[in-house]
Design a protein around this motif. Structure first.
Motif, mmCIF file in Angstrom:
data_model
loop_
_atom_site.group_PDB
_atom_site.id
_atom_site.type_symbol
_atom_site.label_atom_id
_atom_site.label_comp_id
_atom_site.label_asym_id
_atom_site.label_seq_id
_atom_site.Cartn_x
_atom_site.Cartn_y
_atom_site.Cartn_z
ATOM 1 N N GLY A 96 31.053 40.418 47.279
ATOM 2 C CA GLY A 96 32.448 40.595 47.685
ATOM 3 C C GLY A 96 33.133 41.695 46.891
ATOM 4 N N ARG A 97 32.923 41.714 45.572
ATOM 5 C CA ARG A 97 33.528 42.766 44.749
ATOM 6 C C ARG A 97 32.992 44.141 45.135
ATOM 7 N NH1 ARG A 97 32.440 39.061 40.440
ATOM 8 N NH2 ARG A 97 34.314 37.873 40.039
ATOM 9 N N SER A 98 31.698 44.216 45.397
ATOM 10 C CA SER A 98 31.108 45.498 45.797
ATOM 11 C C SER A 98 31.681 45.983 47.125
ATOM 12 C CB SER A 98 29.590 45.376 45.904
ATOM 13 O OG SER A 98 29.031 45.082 44.659
ATOM 14 N N LEU A 99 31.843 45.075 48.074
ATOM 15 C CA LEU A 99 32.418 45.453 49.368
ATOM 16 C C LEU A 99 33.867 45.910 49.215
ATOM 17 C CD1 LEU A 99 30.956 42.685 51.701
ATOM 18 C CD2 LEU A 99 30.350 45.104 51.642
ATOM 19 N N ILE A 100 34.628 45.233 48.382
ATOM 20 C CA ILE A 100 36.020 45.632 48.157
ATOM 21 C C ILE A 100 36.076 47.002 47.509
ATOM 22 C CG2 ILE A 100 38.078 45.120 46.790
ATOM 23 C CD1 ILE A 100 37.526 42.144 47.332
ATOM 24 N N LEU A 101 35.236 47.226 46.506
ATOM 25 C CA LEU A 101 35.207 48.525 45.835
ATOM 26 C C LEU A 101 34.826 49.643 46.811
ATOM 27 C CD1 LEU A 101 35.491 50.039 43.174
ATOM 28 C CD2 LEU A 101 33.094 49.572 42.740
ATOM 29 N N GLY A 102 33.809 49.399 47.634
ATOM 30 C CA GLY A 102 33.399 50.393 48.626
ATOM 31 C C GLY A 102 34.485 50.636 49.663
ATOM 32 N N GLY A 103 35.154 49.582 50.104
ATOM 33 C CA GLY A 103 36.230 49.728 51.079
ATOM 34 C C GLY A 103 37.402 50.517 50.531
ATOM 35 N N VAL A 104 37.778 50.242 49.284
ATOM 36 C CA VAL A 104 38.886 50.976 48.664
ATOM 37 C C VAL A 104 38.513 52.448 48.501
ATOM 38 C CG1 VAL A 104 40.166 51.236 46.500
ATOM 39 C CG2 VAL A 104 39.936 48.989 47.542
ATOM 40 N N ALA A 105 37.280 52.715 48.069
ATOM 41 C CA ALA A 105 36.844 54.107 47.895
ATOM 42 C C ALA A 105 36.846 54.853 49.230
ATOM 43 C CB ALA A 105 35.461 54.147 47.261
ATOM 44 N N LEU A 123 32.047 77.470 64.325
ATOM 45 C CA LEU A 123 32.983 77.824 65.396
ATOM 46 C C LEU A 123 33.508 76.579 66.103
ATOM 47 C CD1 LEU A 123 31.200 80.906 66.996
ATOM 48 C CD2 LEU A 123 33.336 80.893 65.677
ATOM 49 N N ARG A 124 32.633 75.633 66.368
ATOM 50 C CA ARG A 124 33.045 74.410 67.043
ATOM 51 C C ARG A 124 34.052 73.636 66.186
ATOM 52 N NH1 ARG A 124 29.077 69.904 66.613
ATOM 53 N NH2 ARG A 124 30.258 69.721 64.708
ATOM 54 N N ASP A 125 33.775 73.537 64.880
ATOM 55 C CA ASP A 125 34.676 72.791 63.997
ATOM 56 C C ASP A 125 36.045 73.442 63.890
ATOM 57 O OD1 ASP A 125 32.758 70.902 63.582
ATOM 58 O OD2 ASP A 125 32.084 71.721 61.652
ATOM 59 N N ARG A 126 36.103 74.764 63.957
ATOM 60 C CA ARG A 126 37.393 75.457 63.907
ATOM 61 C C ARG A 126 38.150 75.333 65.220
ATOM 62 N NH1 ARG A 126 35.897 81.053 60.880
ATOM 63 N NH2 ARG A 126 35.637 80.159 58.813
ATOM 64 N N ALA A 127 37.426 75.419 66.325
ATOM 65 C CA ALA A 127 38.082 75.435 67.632
ATOM 66 C C ALA A 127 38.472 74.038 68.111
ATOM 67 C CB ALA A 127 37.164 76.092 68.661
ATOM 68 N N LEU A 128 37.643 73.047 67.833
ATOM 69 C CA LEU A 128 37.898 71.700 68.335
ATOM 70 C C LEU A 128 38.307 70.781 67.194
ATOM 71 C CD1 LEU A 128 34.761 71.362 70.619
ATOM 72 C CD2 LEU A 128 37.077 71.902 71.329
ATOM 73 N N PRO A 129 39.482 70.219 67.251
ATOM 74 C CA PRO A 129 39.869 69.277 66.195
ATOM 75 C C PRO A 129 39.041 67.996 66.298
ATOM 76 C CG PRO A 129 41.526 69.325 67.906
ATOM 77 C CD PRO A 129 40.512 70.385 68.247
ATOM 78 N N ALA A 130 38.919 67.294 65.177
ATOM 79 C CA ALA A 130 38.192 66.027 65.190
ATOM 80 C C ALA A 130 38.908 65.047 66.108
ATOM 81 C CB ALA A 130 38.110 65.464 63.781
ATOM 82 N N SER A 131 38.125 64.285 66.850
ATOM 83 C CA SER A 131 38.741 63.329 67.768
ATOM 84 C C SER A 131 39.424 62.215 66.976
ATOM 85 C CB SER A 131 37.683 62.736 68.696
ATOM 86 O OG SER A 131 36.849 61.853 67.980
ATOM 87 N N ARG A 132 40.328 61.525 67.629
ATOM 88 C CA ARG A 132 41.064 60.444 66.982
ATOM 89 C C ARG A 132 40.110 59.342 66.509
ATOM 90 N NH1 ARG A 132 46.277 59.715 66.868
ATOM 91 N NH2 ARG A 132 47.197 57.677 66.599
ATOM 92 N N THR A 133 39.077 59.067 67.294
ATOM 93 C CA THR A 133 38.099 58.044 66.926
ATOM 94 C C THR A 133 37.355 58.447 65.658
ATOM 95 O OG1 THR A 133 37.819 57.517 69.261
ATOM 96 C CG2 THR A 133 36.133 56.718 67.750
ATOM 97 N N GLU A 134 36.968 59.706 65.565
ATOM 98 C CA GLU A 134 36.257 60.166 64.374
ATOM 99 C C GLU A 134 37.145 60.111 63.137
ATOM 100 O OE1 GLU A 134 35.048 64.058 65.526
ATOM 101 O OE2 GLU A 134 33.148 63.381 66.358
ATOM 102 N N ARG A 135 38.426 60.305 63.319
ATOM 103 C CA ARG A 135 39.338 60.300 62.182
ATOM 104 C C ARG A 135 39.746 58.889 61.782
ATOM 105 N NH1 ARG A 135 44.022 63.334 64.093
ATOM 106 N NH2 ARG A 135 44.879 62.965 62.019
ATOM 107 N N LEU A 136 39.901 57.984 62.742
ATOM 108 C CA LEU A 136 40.356 56.630 62.444
ATOM 109 C C LEU A 136 39.206 55.649 62.250
ATOM 110 C CD1 LEU A 136 43.427 56.302 64.818
ATOM 111 C CD2 LEU A 136 43.371 56.867 62.390
ATOM 112 N N GLY A 137 38.030 55.984 62.705
ATOM 113 C CA GLY A 137 36.872 55.096 62.558
ATOM 114 C C GLY A 137 36.606 54.673 61.117
ATOM 115 N N PRO A 138 36.564 55.619 60.178
ATOM 116 C CA PRO A 138 36.338 55.225 58.784
ATOM 117 C C PRO A 138 37.432 54.315 58.220
ATOM 118 C CG PRO A 138 35.915 57.562 59.051
ATOM 119 C CD PRO A 138 36.503 57.075 60.338
ATOM 120 N N LEU A 139 38.681 54.471 58.693
ATOM 121 C CA LEU A 139 39.752 53.583 58.228
ATOM 122 C C LEU A 139 39.515 52.151 58.693
ATOM 123 C CD1 LEU A 139 42.903 55.814 58.843
ATOM 124 C CD2 LEU A 139 41.757 55.341 56.679
#
Length: 118
Positions: free
Chosen positions: A93-102, A15-31
């Motif tokens: 470095g390659r592992s970090l780049i691969l993880g970041g792209v994924a 119910l909480r997930d349907r009623a409350l959209p994800a905050s901007r921080t939660e959505r942009l944090g992974p980016l």
């Protein structure tokens, strides 16, 4: 006297997930995190710090050995050497780049997919 029952925990979460959209921080944090992984990975590939340089495998020479055991060890060493990294930070470095792209691709595709509209 009987008290009304409360909904189970998974129902409240749904119910909480349907009623409350994800905050901007939660959505942009992974980016931002993916961007950091990419930046550190590229830095490690470009900078090639000398502290992580691995010495070459043939430190004791390449002449044939007398004992069978030593010849076998030398042959095995020469077979395995192409798979060993010359600079550990390159691999990291390659592992970090691969993880970041994924992470970046997953997050962007999630944004494109949008929310459920049940």
């Amino acid at each position: 006297m009987k008290l009304p029952s409360r909904p189970a925990l998974p129902d409240l979460t749904r119910l909480r997930d349907r009623a409350l959209p994800a905050s901007r921080t939660e959505r942009l944090g992974p980016l931002l995190f993916a961007g950091g992984l990419l930046a550190v990975g590229v830095f490690l590939l470009k900078a090639k710090p000398s502290f992580a340089h691995v010495p070459r495998a043939k430190q004791f020479g390449d002449l044939p050995r007398r004992s069978r055991l030593r010849r076998a060890a030398q042959t095995t060493r020469d077979q395995i050497e192409p798979f060993a990294p010359t600079n550990i930070t390159d691999q990291i470095g390659r592992s970090l780049i691969l993880g970041g792209v994924a992470l970046l691709a997953t997050r962007l595709l999630d944004e494109m997919a949008g929310r459920d509209t049940d």
